[in-house]
Design an enzyme around this catalytic site. Structure first.
Site, short mmCIF file in Angstrom:
data_model
loop_
_atom_site.label_atom_id
_atom_site.label_comp_id
_atom_site.label_asym_id
_atom_site.label_seq_id
_atom_site.Cartn_x
_atom_site.Cartn_y
_atom_site.Cartn_z
N ASP A 120 31.53 61.50 26.27
CA ASP A 120 30.12 61.34 25.91
C ASP A 120 29.83 59.88 25.55
OD1 ASP A 120 27.48 62.58 25.28
OD2 ASP A 120 27.94 61.85 23.28
N LYS A 177 27.24 57.07 27.27
CA LYS A 177 26.26 56.30 26.51
C LYS A 177 26.42 54.81 26.79
CE LYS A 177 25.72 59.70 22.83
NZ LYS A 177 26.03 60.09 21.43
N GLY A 230 23.61 65.58 13.39
CA GLY A 230 23.24 66.30 12.17
C GLY A 230 22.06 67.22 12.39
#
Length: 225
Positions: A9, A13, A110
């Site tokens: 991941d 990015k 989160g």
């Protein structure tokens, strides 16, 4: 979750940021990409004793030969901006010809961040209003050139098959294989941690492979920023 643990991941990015910066399309499949799955609690404890911590890091710099980059865990000093990040915080440090020592941080995960993103998607789906800019390609994408990964310092977790030699002997062994050490920790069971001066990845790999073949001593490398 496995893409996060394996660093995939983060590599995606980096490719997105490279495109935003105008560097071109980055060949993600050729990036040096390591995950955090091989880290142990001992690695983290040793990093703290050495005055730093281990963080998942994406590093990239552009030079005349192309983009030099890596994705993976790295030892950073406690005073480094990345060393102060905790919990779900992410950060980016920028250095260049016209900018230096710029650092930005904010929540990268989160429940609150995820909820806000989902709510934004719901509003867009219901109203039909696109809240993100539309980018139209005016020409064929330019492909970026990927050069060799950067030479950095290293923190090696070294595991010995029998009696653990003293620190001086360990340093001499690595020196015989063209790796200069700056520190060798005290032994913990059958392991020591060895800090190595900035070295190219291919040079380090040849050295630890040779040491493993001749002495059955295994090494897990962690880059150092």
């Amino acid at each position: 979750a496995s893409r996060d643990v394996d660093g995939l991941d983060a590599a995606d990015k980096l490719a997105l940021l490279a495109a935003v910066f105008g560097w071109g399309v980055l060949p993600v499949h050729r990036l040096e990409t390591r995950g955090i799955g091989a880290l142990t609690s001992r690695d983290l404890a040793v990093a703290r004793r050495l005055g730093g911590t281990i963080k998942p890091v994406v590093f990239a710099e552009r030079g005349d030969a192309g983009i030099s980059a890596f994705v993976g865990p790295a030892f950073v000093a406690a005073g480094h901006p990345l060393g102060s990040l905790g919990g779900a915080l992410s950060g980016i440090a920028l250095h260049g010809r016209f900018v230096s020592d710029l650092f930005f941080s904010g929540p990268g995960a989160g429940p609150e961040v995820t909820a806000a993103t989902l709510l934004d998607d719901v509003v867009e789906a219901v109203t039909g209003a696109v809240t993100r800019p539309t980018i139209r390609a005016t020409s064929a994408p330019r492909h970026a050139t990927l050069s060799a990964p950067p030479a950095t310092g290293w923190l090696l977790r070294v595991t010995f098959p029998g009696v653990v030699p003293d620190a001086a002997t360990v340093a001499q062994l690595f020196r015989l294989h063209s790796l200069e050490t700056t520190h060798v920790t005290e032994a913990v069971d059958d392991q020591r941690w060895v800090q190595v001066v900035p070295t190219r990845h291919d040079v380090l790999t040849r050295a630890v492979t040779a040491i493993a073949a001749t002495h059955r001593i295994s090494s897990v490398p962690i880059r150092t920023l």
